[in-house]
Scaffold this motif. Sequence first.
Motif, PDB file in Angstrom:
ATOM      1  N   LYS A 130     -15.925  20.956 -17.890  1.00 46.24           N
ATOM      2  CA  LYS A 130     -16.421  21.839 -16.826  1.00 46.24           C
ATOM      3  C   LYS A 130     -16.091  23.283 -17.155  1.00 46.24           C
ATOM      4  CE  LYS A 130     -16.082  18.143 -13.420  1.00 46.24           C
ATOM      5  NZ  LYS A 130     -15.456  17.631 -12.189  1.00 46.24           N
ATOM      6  N   ASN A 160     -10.293  11.203 -17.242  1.00 48.61           N
ATOM      7  CA  ASN A 160     -10.535  12.253 -16.251  1.00 48.61           C
ATOM      8  C   ASN A 160     -10.125  13.626 -16.770  1.00 48.61           C
ATOM      9  OD1 ASN A 160     -11.738  11.260 -13.753  1.00 48.61           O
ATOM     10  ND2 ASN A 160      -9.966   9.908 -13.634  1.00 48.61           N
ATOM     11  N   ASP A 195     -23.235  14.518 -15.425  1.00 50.32           N
ATOM     12  CA  ASP A 195     -23.161  13.768 -14.161  1.00 50.32           C
ATOM     13  C   ASP A 195     -23.132  12.260 -14.420  1.00 50.32           C
ATOM     14  OD1 ASP A 195     -23.110  16.004 -12.590  1.00 50.32           O
ATOM     15  OD2 ASP A 195     -25.245  15.991 -12.106  1.00 50.32           O
ATOM     16  N   GLY A 243     -19.691  11.249 -15.391  1.00 50.00           N
ATOM     17  CA  GLY A 243     -18.849  11.209 -14.190  1.00 50.00           C
ATOM     18  C   GLY A 243     -19.080   9.955 -13.363  1.00 50.00           C
ATOM     19  N   GLN A 244     -20.337   9.526 -13.286  1.00 55.59           N
ATOM     20  CA  GLN A 244     -20.655   8.310 -12.517  1.00 55.59           C
ATOM     21  C   GLN A 244     -20.053   7.066 -13.167  1.00 55.59           C
ATOM     22  OE1 GLN A 244     -24.957   8.323 -12.188  1.00 55.59           O
ATOM     23  NE2 GLN A 244     -24.950  10.324 -11.176  1.00 55.59           N
ATOM     24  N   PHE A 258     -12.777  14.679 -19.250  1.00 59.39           N
ATOM     25  CA  PHE A 258     -14.010  15.012 -18.548  1.00 59.39           C
ATOM     26  C   PHE A 258     -13.879  16.351 -17.824  1.00 59.39           C
ATOM     27  CE2 PHE A 258     -16.868  14.392 -14.753  1.00 59.39           C
ATOM     28  CZ  PHE A 258     -18.048  14.573 -15.457  1.00 59.39           C
ATOM     29  N   HIS A 259     -12.706  16.616 -17.250  1.00 60.23           N
ATOM     30  CA  HIS A 259     -12.471  17.879 -16.535  1.00 60.23           C
ATOM     31  C   HIS A 259     -12.593  19.064 -17.489  1.00 60.23           C
ATOM     32  CE1 HIS A 259     -11.024  20.449 -13.317  1.00 60.23           C
ATOM     33  NE2 HIS A 259     -10.175  21.005 -14.174  1.00 60.23           N
TER      34      HIS A 259
END
Length: 470
Positions: free
Chosen positions: A350, A343, A410, A413-414, A346-347
């Motif tokens: 952004k 996480n 996306d 994220g899924q 992944f963050h």
Amino acid sequence: MSTYIHFTEEQKKKANSVDLVDFLERQGEKLLRSGRDKRLASDRSITIRGNRWYDHETGEGGLAIDFLQNFYGLSFPDAVTKLLDEQGEIIYKTADVKEQEERKPFVLPRKHSDMRRVFAYMTKQRCINRDIVSFFARNKMLYESSELSKDKTKEYHNAVFVGLDENGTPRHGHKQGIYTRGRSFKGNIESSDPCYSFNYIGKGNKLYVFEAPIDMLSFITIYQRDWQSHSYISLCGVSEQAMLKMIEINPHLNHVILCLDYDIAGIETTEKFYDILIDRKIRCDKLMPKYKDWNEDLKASLNLPVIPREEHPHYPLRDKVCSEIYSLTSEFKSTDDSLSKLNKLFHRCKTNNMEQIVETLKQLSAFSLLLAEREYKQMEISQGIDAIQNRLYYGFKAHENRSRLNNRLDMIGQEILKISRYEGIISEDEKINIAKAYESIAQHSLKAIILIELQELKQEQKQIKEMAMQ
């Protein structure tokens, strides 16, 4: 994640009326003429007419909004917003929407009294063997047309390649211009049945698949020995319909050899067809020309000038990026607290800093490979890091990497969300699903990196070109 936006029915109607040709050309997409339609150069299975689109590969189609959802991976609100301005008004041309035209009956063009021009074009310009040209002409599968211009002041002559069905009835026609000056015309005759494009069926079990009739006849010229025992199909495009139809109506055809062009579209189509055939448990091999297509190979054999093959830009990038990802796997000392680390990585994606996104995605991919290895080890499944890395490398396919960056993020994220839902005591099947999700994160990350680096490469080339013109 998209926020909720309310659109009136009138705004939705306006967005769906946008002329997709105008929209795509403004996005920098290259469009090719295909009869009354336009075809996307980057995905030739998609045709456009006005505000309508159709994907001949998937059988799906629709209007402007769902085109943006499918092709650009946008949400419904984002698609509508991209087609309208801040006041909800159209910012592109409006399609000339007419009532659905009644489908005209299939009619082949009028035959000329002889095929002198076509014979000369095929044998002298295209170097195809005279006996092979004569064979298809005698069997009424090739002839010279005599067509008047709309104002009836000019007469045009084209080579017409006729596609016959299982009963010998003409169902498809493909016209090839035979004039040597200017851009050569080619296209399918209106109302042709795409299932019965130009073909020859022999008694053997092999079916050779080509993009164009000229390619097919060039290949036969190169490999003449016992050619009539084999079967051949020219798709007259890049749709798989005719290939699958020939297999369906000729059960003895159980070995397909894909012989498409050696360019970006041909490489992607070959990958796509290979997956379709393997999924149907049909034996399939790939045979690509040395140059751009089989007619170029034929010319090369006669020491004539040729068009070189075109490599796919995604694959050199895949090689480079995979090597960088593999080297990062040693940097992660522990796979504990895996979900938290995933996480956090992944963050960090952004951001608008593309360099940071690329480096973070490499780490995300490397860490995900290690997590997949851990899951397999816990199940005592023999899946070392080398095997998992090989699946990342060989599992990459350019034709599957058309999504836009945000859509690819996306998907990552899924997969992370999917993993987070597993709690408590986990079954072996669930652990396999988790391992596959980790591998999927690694693959999505690889694809996203390639999309970014390819875009940066194009931008650099554009800047170099602009500087050279100054």
